[in-house]
Design a protein around this motif. Structure first.
Motif, PDB file in Angstrom:
ATOM      1  N   GLU A 111       0.844  -1.190   0.000  1.00 45.58           N
ATOM      2  CA  GLU A 111       0.000   0.000   0.000  1.00 45.58           C
ATOM      3  C   GLU A 111       0.880   1.241   0.000  1.00 45.58           C
ATOM      4  N   ALA A 112       0.749   2.045  -1.060  1.00 51.67           N
ATOM      5  CA  ALA A 112       1.544   3.263  -1.178  1.00 51.67           C
ATOM      6  C   ALA A 112       0.793   4.481  -0.674  1.00 51.67           C
ATOM      7  N   GLY A 113      -0.535   4.428  -0.695  1.00 52.07           N
ATOM      8  CA  GLY A 113      -1.316   5.582  -0.261  1.00 52.07           C
ATOM      9  C   GLY A 113      -2.788   5.342  -0.495  1.00 52.07           C
ATOM     10  N   ARG A 114      -3.577   6.377  -0.257  1.00 52.14           N
ATOM     11  CA  ARG A 114      -5.027   6.274  -0.387  1.00 52.14           C
ATOM     12  C   ARG A 114      -5.582   7.590  -0.928  1.00 52.14           C
ATOM     13  N   GLY A 115      -6.752   7.501  -1.539  1.00 52.22           N
ATOM     14  CA  GLY A 115      -7.501   8.696  -1.884  1.00 52.22           C
ATOM     15  C   GLY A 115      -7.287   9.186  -3.297  1.00 52.22           C
ATOM     16  N   CYS A 116      -8.367   9.673  -3.896  1.00 52.12           N
ATOM     17  CA  CYS A 116      -8.335  10.238  -5.245  1.00 52.12           C
ATOM     18  C   CYS A 116      -8.996  11.609  -5.195  1.00 52.12           C
ATOM     19  N   ARG A 157       5.558  -1.003 -10.110  1.00 56.52           N
ATOM     20  CA  ARG A 157       4.476  -0.569 -10.997  1.00 56.52           C
ATOM     21  C   ARG A 157       3.509   0.308 -10.202  1.00 56.52           C
ATOM     22  N   VAL A 158       2.910   1.283 -10.899  1.00 55.69           N
ATOM     23  CA  VAL A 158       1.958   2.187 -10.248  1.00 55.69           C
ATOM     24  C   VAL A 158       0.830   2.530 -11.220  1.00 55.69           C
ATOM     25  N   SER A 159      -0.213   3.203 -10.686  1.00 53.34           N
ATOM     26  CA  SER A 159      -1.324   3.712 -11.491  1.00 53.34           C
ATOM     27  C   SER A 159      -1.256   5.233 -11.531  1.00 53.34           C
ATOM     28  N   ALA A 160      -1.752   5.805 -12.638  1.00 43.47           N
ATOM     29  CA  ALA A 160      -1.670   7.259 -12.798  1.00 43.47           C
ATOM     30  C   ALA A 160      -2.678   7.722 -13.843  1.00 43.47           C
ATOM     31  N   ARG A 161      -2.765   9.018 -14.013  1.00 45.05           N
ATOM     32  CA  ARG A 161      -3.462   9.636 -15.139  1.00 45.05           C
ATOM     33  C   ARG A 161      -2.412  10.147 -16.112  1.00 45.05           C
ATOM     34  N   LEU A 168      -4.055   6.681  -7.834  1.00 39.80           N
ATOM     35  CA  LEU A 168      -3.371   7.729  -8.608  1.00 39.80           C
ATOM     36  C   LEU A 168      -2.090   8.121  -7.881  1.00 39.80           C
ATOM     37  N   PHE A 169      -1.051   7.360  -8.123  1.00 37.67           N
ATOM     38  CA  PHE A 169       0.200   7.529  -7.381  1.00 37.67           C
ATOM     39  C   PHE A 169       0.861   8.875  -7.661  1.00 37.67           C
TER      40      PHE A 169
END
Length: 648
Positions: free
Chosen positions: A201-206, A276-280, A253-254
């Motif tokens: 877990e790297a973080g939370r919230g969008c 690996r991460v997720s992003a816009r 959204l890292f």
């Protein structure tokens, strides 16, 4: 207190059990850590691993068996996490537990229960308490109050009382994620799982407000990252203990806060981690991507969602589509694999909107192999979203199964889904401007076309002017509206559109031979074999499971001239061959035309269990007597015999 936490089971179709995700549930691990720190004895029960391994029968007895397993541990309370797509499992297991141990407290948490806490407790007396939103700070107080059922001082709790459902205000949230205890992955059988990728877990919230997604609602739009020091320390410890090849840093959204991402890159660089991460696409730039790649980033998940500017505005995604291609180009140059995810099925989506999405998806396919993985999903209703608030009352049900609502184990499950649309919204769909069969057909067509493999699919798209939308529109139009296109419809469409002289037609047929598990052409069953059938079977040594392809271009040669761009002026004069795929083989073998002609004739009338032959035992003689023998044995339907017959 002995607390058992139960992982999700998103019920797949029986042939899709391999899709079950056996990675540890990070949210449950976090809750287990805070409960243990408060002195509780915590275990995690993972049904998805047991089903996938075969240790847990995947049939109508599943819920009862899970209840047996849970009660064998003699827990004082059971907590179940909830997603909309796993709630049939939660209800089934909860009721099985209630029948056996009516006084056992059953707690719910997770996104689905958070959004529908009161309706769930109103309609399902099986469950006692819902712990809403982020529960790390509230769970110890809830457990301490279970005996008295007095939760009035605990924020964010909904519970059943003798007079009805009660609720405390508040939406608990962990602002400083570094204050959370470290996770103990050993609550899962890590050695048995043998995972080469570990999630952290790297973080939370969008901070965004897309109308179709409940992530922002659950995490209250408060964007947070763990400190670089904490995150790198966790990765180091996990590598030392489990030696994964790479990490997935879980965060929707890292890269929203570029400064913090730069800090993380500086901290993790030199540690040898691949991540690996997720992003816009509009939350990264080339400079940031360069730093990420240098620090070990090897994968980027990009939620594009729509290729239409109009749908970007309507969905409130508001992504700058002009940033998508440059981002993919930069990642390709830096060796960062991308996944580009799209959605169709929005209520307001028009043909033009959908075509824009499909053509952008097609452009993603037309990139060097391995650089971009395109995905297309069908929109499913989700409580806690603006779309659900607007269109939820008008949802419809047609039984269409996706990987997120694929299987109803028992007749009672279907009745449950039909009785409570709001609770089981993922099995429904919103009314749409386009016919439902178009949305389903588009998504299923993309999955079907993906089976061809990237090189063949790219050539097929190019044969349609470079427009994936034109290819899919033609395929759907040529298919019956009783269901989405299948392999047979795809082959017939390509042969009608391009003709058998086009080498792309041969490539498509060859790819279907390799990757389609069901024969592309279905023929009626022959009449019952006569007494001479046994002799015919013995003469031709017919095993089961052979597939054949007759009189196509030499596909190896076609792929060679495609790879170097040397498409011949007259492709019709490329050499032709035939292929036979024997049972248990992974690659077709080229065979002599005379042998294949006989195989085609046999295959034209055989049931699927009879199709095949020992190729070397036949030779090239094809006599009228042999044909008569085959017809007489019920292995050949004479009316189907012609030179164009093939039995794939």
């Amino acid at each position: 207190m002995k607390l058992t936490l139960v992982d999700n089971l998103v019920l797949p179709a029986q042939h899709d059990l391999h899709l079950l995700d056996t990675h540890p549930h990070l949210g449950l691990l976090s809750l287990a850590a805070v409960a243990r720190a408060d002195g509780h004895d915590v275990t995690i029960y993972d049904p998805k691993r047991l089903v996938r391994s075969g240790a847990l029968a995947y049939d109508e007895t599943l819920y009862e068996r899970v209840a047996d397993d849970l009660l064998a541990g003699r827990p004082d309370a059971v907590g179940l996490t909830t997603l909309g797509c796993s709630f049939t499992f939660v209800v089934g297991v909860g009721r099985a537990l209630e029948r056996r141990e009516p006084d056992l407290p059953l707690l719910l948490g997770g996104p689905h229960a958070t959004m529908l806490a009161r309706p769930i407790l109103d309609r399902y007396p099986t469950f006692d308490v819902v712990v809403r939103h982020e529960a790390e700070e509230t769970l110890p107080a809830v457990l301490a109050s279970l005996e008295t059922r007095d939760f009035v001082r605990v924020p964010g709790v909904t519970w059943r009382t003798p007079t009805g459902v009660a609720e405390t205000a508040g939406s608990p949230r962990i602002d400083d994620l570094d204050t959370l205890p470290w996770l103990d992955y050993e609550l899962y059988p890590m050695r048995e799982l043998g995972l080469s990728l570990l999630r952290v877990e790297a973080g939370r919230g969008c901070p965004f407000a897309c109308v179709f997604c409940s992530t922002a609602t659950f995490f209250q739009r408060r964007y947070r990252l763990k400190s670089s020091r904490r995150l790198v320390a966790e990765m180091d410890a996990l590598r030392d203990r489990y030696a994964p090849r790479e990490f997935k840093l879980d965060h929707d959204l890292f890269t929203v806060d570029k400064r913090k991402v730069q800090e993380f890159c500086a901290a993790v660089e030199g540690h040898g981690h691949r991540w690996r991460v997720s992003a816009r696409a509009d939350c990264v730039d080339e400079e940031l991507l360069e730093h990420m790649a240098a620090a070990g980033c090897i994968g980027l998940y990009l939620g594009v969602e729509a290729g239409s500017e109009r749908m970007q505005k309507i969905s409130a995604k508001r992504l700058d589509l002009d940033r998508v291609a440059p981002t993919l180009n930069a990642c390709e140059r830096l060796g960062i694999e991308t996944t580009a995810s799209f959605i169709t099925g929005y209520p307001q989506e028009t043909t033009e909107d959908q075509d824009a999405t499909l053509n952008m998806l097609g452009d993603c396919f037309d990139r060097p192999a391995g650089s971009c993985i395109p995905q297309l999903h069908i929109l499913t209703p989700e409580p806690g979203t603006l779309l659900f608030d607007q269109f939820g009352p008008s949802m419809l049900f047609d039984g269409y199964a996706t990987p997120f609502n694929s299987w109803l184990l028992r007749p009672e499950d279907r009745q449950e889904v039909l009785a409570e649309p709001a609770v089981f919204a993922s099995y429904y769909y919103y009314p749409t401007a386009l016919p439902r069969y178009v949305h389903v057909g588009v998504v299923e067509s993309v999955d079907l076309l993906r089976r061809l493999g990237r090189p063949v699919l790219v050539e097929l798209i190019r044969s349609h002017g470079g427009k994936l939308a034109e290819l899919i529109r033609g395929l759907i139009a040529a298919s019956p509206k009783t269901g989405p296109p299948g392999a047979r419809e795809l082959e017939e469409y390509v042969r009608a559109r391009l003709g058998d002289d086009d080498p792309v037609t041969s490539l498509v047929r060859y790819a279907l031979l390799l990757r389609n598990p069901v024969p592309a052409r279905r023929r009626r069953r022959p009449s019952a074999p006569t007494d001479r059938a046994a002799n015919i079977h013995a003469r031709y040594a017919l095993p089961a499971g052979l597939r054949m392809l007759h009189n196509v271009h030499d596909c190896a040669e076609v792929m060679e001239w495609l790879s170097d761009g040397s498409r011949p002026v007259d492709a019709a004069h490329l050499p032709r061959t035939s292929y036979v795929l024997l049972p248990g083989e992974e690659r077709p073998a080229q065979v002599a035309l005379g042998v294949t002609a006989l195989l085609d004739l046999v295959g034209a009338g055989c049931s699927p269990h009879d199709v095949a032959v020992s190729v070397g035992a036949i030779g090239d003689d094809l006599t009228e007597q042999w044909l008569a023998d085959l017809v007489d044995a019920g292995l050949l339907i004479a009316a189907d015999v012609d030179e164009s017959v093939d039995a794939n």
